[in-house]
Motif scaffolding. Structure first.
Motif, PDB file in Angstrom:
ATOM      1  N   ALA A 122      58.387 163.796  77.129  1.00 54.25           N
ATOM      2  CA  ALA A 122      57.892 162.615  77.864  1.00 54.25           C
ATOM      3  C   ALA A 122      58.775 161.343  77.868  1.00 54.25           C
ATOM      4  N   SER A 123      59.525 161.211  76.700  1.00 49.38           N
ATOM      5  CA  SER A 123      60.322 160.216  76.732  1.00 49.38           C
ATOM      6  C   SER A 123      61.653 160.413  77.723  1.00 49.38           C
ATOM      7  N   ALA A 124      62.055 161.696  77.632  1.00 46.80           N
ATOM      8  CA  ALA A 124      62.980 162.023  78.482  1.00 46.80           C
ATOM      9  C   ALA A 124      62.779 161.734  80.063  1.00 46.80           C
ATOM     10  N   LEU A 125      61.662 162.154  80.358  1.00 47.34           N
ATOM     11  CA  LEU A 125      60.999 161.875  81.648  1.00 47.34           C
ATOM     12  C   LEU A 125      60.838 160.478  82.010  1.00 47.34           C
ATOM     13  N   ALA A 126      60.225 159.637  81.002  1.00 51.15           N
ATOM     14  CA  ALA A 126      60.022 158.503  81.418  1.00 51.15           C
ATOM     15  C   ALA A 126      61.123 157.501  81.647  1.00 51.15           C
TER      16      ALA A 126
ATOM     17  N   ASN B  28      47.493 154.848  87.463  1.00 46.56           N
ATOM     18  CA  ASN B  28      48.937 155.339  87.929  1.00 46.56           C
ATOM     19  C   ASN B  28      48.851 156.555  88.287  1.00 46.56           C
ATOM     20  N   VAL B  29      48.588 157.334  87.220  1.00 50.23           N
ATOM     21  CA  VAL B  29      48.723 158.619  87.601  1.00 50.23           C
ATOM     22  C   VAL B  29      47.623 159.214  88.720  1.00 50.23           C
ATOM     23  N   ARG B  30      46.535 158.661  88.656  1.00 54.16           N
ATOM     24  CA  ARG B  30      45.601 159.262  89.603  1.00 54.16           C
ATOM     25  C   ARG B  30      46.126 158.590  90.852  1.00 54.16           C
ATOM     26  N   GLN B  31      46.617 157.548  91.208  1.00 54.61           N
ATOM     27  CA  GLN B  31      47.181 157.258  92.461  1.00 54.61           C
ATOM     28  C   GLN B  31      48.368 158.025  92.878  1.00 54.61           C
TER      29      GLN B  31
ATOM     30  N   PRO C 122      45.243 164.514  79.530  1.00 57.99           N
ATOM     31  CA  PRO C 122      45.104 162.928  79.460  1.00 57.99           C
ATOM     32  C   PRO C 122      46.361 162.492  78.790  1.00 57.99           C
ATOM     33  N   PRO C 123      46.903 161.220  79.074  1.00 60.96           N
ATOM     34  CA  PRO C 123      48.055 160.603  78.756  1.00 60.96           C
ATOM     35  C   PRO C 123      47.797 160.383  77.339  1.00 60.96           C
TER      36      PRO C 123
ATOM     37  N   LYS D 195      54.024 155.736  77.664  1.00 61.24           N
ATOM     38  CA  LYS D 195      55.278 156.565  78.000  1.00 61.24           C
ATOM     39  C   LYS D 195      54.829 157.687  78.604  1.00 61.24           C
ATOM     40  N   TYR D 196      53.832 158.399  78.049  1.00 59.94           N
ATOM     41  CA  TYR D 196      53.175 159.707  78.464  1.00 59.94           C
ATOM     42  C   TYR D 196      52.817 159.726  79.890  1.00 59.94           C
ATOM     43  N   ALA D 197      51.947 158.531  80.156  1.00 61.08           N
ATOM     44  CA  ALA D 197      51.529 158.206  81.474  1.00 61.08           C
ATOM     45  C   ALA D 197      52.765 158.187  82.477  1.00 61.08           C
ATOM     46  N   ILE D 198      53.540 157.178  82.314  1.00 62.40           N
ATOM     47  CA  ILE D 198      54.937 156.968  83.167  1.00 62.40           C
ATOM     48  C   ILE D 198      55.548 158.449  83.446  1.00 62.40           C
ATOM     49  N   ALA D 199      55.723 159.223  82.139  1.00 63.48           N
ATOM     50  CA  ALA D 199      56.445 160.707  82.607  1.00 63.48           C
ATOM     51  C   ALA D 199      55.590 161.552  83.592  1.00 63.48           C
TER      52      ALA D 199
END
Length: 499
Positions: free
Chosen positions: A59-63, A137-140, A88-89, A93-97
């Protein structure tokens, strides 16, 4: 490809599993570390995913990765990471990824030219990505990604050669935006699909507000309804109503497609005359601005509709004025559609151009079959044109030997039993036509005799073979009789000697 649990807790580390599969892949462009590429393998997102020892590191790499780098990942890699980050995040940072992964999916699918089946697989995975209550943000982002992938599916299904599982379309058709589902239903109708599943999906479209659908989709639904009773039952009426409501905002290109599409609808002039009249009234003042392809659609769409006669006459005037600029193949389509006008001055002018232009050339770009078809459509309404028929008859006679059965049928319809238009060269045309048909009949007889056609040669060979077999059988019986007599004579001789 490994599909990991969507809601495992604690979540399994990605590194070992991703590395086992990713090691069998060729890294995508920009991730190979070949010196000339933008990203080195040791520093890029792809290698960071391989080095990760936990879901948090992935997740950190993706974010922290640029969106373009996420989009450049192989589709299989994105799918694997979606499996690992599906729940679920756990933190911001998990949600951003998750959002970045969703954002990159569309571009990755486009780059990979993913087939329909693969698109549907990723659509299904995206539906549940992030859980039932994802980050806002993930939902959108998920909603936009679902719409984008659904549009990819709709575009792919348009391909006449593309195969698709009706069952696999179910999750998308039950959840996607009506525009994408309507396009898919239109494509299924155009392919002639008429199963119950098509009706189910068509009913879903009809239950939505179709007034906001693009004009092209509405017209395609009409075309699909002409080939699929399921689409016709559920979507034809609503599509026609939506088209009539939105007609004022349509372009001339949309109008031309509508008129052409209505020509395929059964009893359109009777059942949907008001829509036809409104469309014709809107196009008539603008007919001079239409392109040739648009003009062809309009002409073929209203050719047999008496209520649209003013539009057809206006189109004929435009076609006559543009005659010298219209390619011969397109001019043929226009002339066929305008034939019902008969002696109208605009059509007469267009036929004058045919005489002085394409028909005056030895190589006019039309085959014998096309010329015969032109004769067939013009004979009933334009038989009295003085210069057309000598020129057309000469060209057809010159290609009589090349006529296919379809071309011969067209010519026979134009001059039934020697009737039809009268002109000086007619006897030569009919003689060439008759000679061509006689030659074809002689060839058929030759093929029959040679055994290449109806099997006459095979029957001759069968008879010859049968006669030879009978003669062989006779010889064999005579030989057996002679041997039997010889044996009997020898037996009698031995019996006398013993006595």
């Amino acid at each position: 490809w490994l599909k990991w649990p969507a809601c495992a807790s604690p979540r399994p580390p990605l590194a070992g599993r991703a590395r086992s599969v990713a090691s069998r892949q060729s890294p995508p462009p920009g991730l190979r570390g070949d010196g000339g590429s933008p990203g080195a393998m040791s520093d890029g997102l792809y290698s960071a995913i391989l080095r990760a020892t936990s879901t948090e590191e992935t997740a950190s790499a993706l974010a922290g990765a640029p969106p373009a780098e996420v989009a450049s990942l192989p589709v299989d890699t994105i799918e694997a990471v979606m499996g690992a980050l599906a729940g679920p995040p756990a933190n911001a940072k998990y949600a951003i990824a998750q959002s970045k992964l969703l954002s990159g999916l569309h571009a990755a699918l486009v780059s990979a030219k993913a087939p329909v089946a693969r698109l549907l697989e990723l659509y299904d995975r995206t539906l549940t990505f992030g859980g039932l209550e994802p980050d806002a943000n993930v939902r959108q982002t998920r909603a936009k990604t679902l719409m984008d992938v659904a549009e990819l599916v709709a575009a792919a299904v348009k391909d006449p050669t593309a195969g698709v599982s009706l069952k696999a379309l179910g999750p998308l058709c039950r959840s996607a935006h009506v525009a994408a589902v309507a396009s898919i239903v239109a494509s299924l109708g155009e392919k002639g699909a008429d199963l119950e599943a098509v009706g189910e999906y068509a009913a879903l479209v009809a239950a939505q507000d179709m007034s906001m659908l693009p004009a092209d989709t509405l017209v395609r639904l009409m075309a699909g309804a002409s080939k699929s009773s399921q689409v016709a039952r559920h979507c034809l009426g609503p599509a026609l109503a939506a088209a009539e409501a939105a007609l004022g905002s349509w372009s001339m290109d949309d109008m031309s497609k509508l008129l052409f599409g209505l020509a395929k609808v059964k009893d359109a002039a009777t059942n949907h005359g008001e829509l036809l009249s409104k469309a014709a009234a809107a196009v008539t003042p603008q007919v001079g601005s239409l392109s040739v392809p648009q003009l062809i659609k309009v002409v073929l769409g209203v050719s047999k509709v008496e209520a649209c006669r003013p539009l057809l006459e206006a189109a004929a005037t435009t076609a006559a004025d543009k005659g010298t600029d219209i390619p011969t193949a397109q001019l043929l389509l226009l002339t066929q559609g305008l034939a019902p006008l008969g002696g109208h001055p605009a059509l007469t002018k267009l036929l004058d151009y045919w005489t002085a232009g394409p028909l005056a050339k030895e190589e006019g770009g039309l085959s014998g079959d096309q010329l015969a078809k032109l004769a067939q459509v013009l004979a009933p309404t334009c038989a009295s044109h003085a210069t057309l028929w000598p020129a057309l008859g000469k060209r057809v006679a010159a290609q009589a030997k090349a006529l296919t059965p379809a071309g011969q049928a067209s010519l026979a319809a134009a001059f039934p039993d020697g009737g039809g238009p009268e002109f000086a060269e007619k006897a030569d045309l009919l003689a060439a036509f008759s000679k061509s048909k006689s030659g074809d009949s002689a060839k058929d007889r030759d093929r029959d005799r040679d055994g290449r056609g109806g099997g006459g040669g095979d029957r001759d060979r069968d008879r010859r073979d049968g006669g030879d077999k009978d003669r062989r059988d006779d010889r064999d019986r005579k030989d057996r009789d002679r041997r039997s007599r010889d044996r009997k004579d020898k037996d009698r001789s031995r019996s006398r000697r013993r006595r």
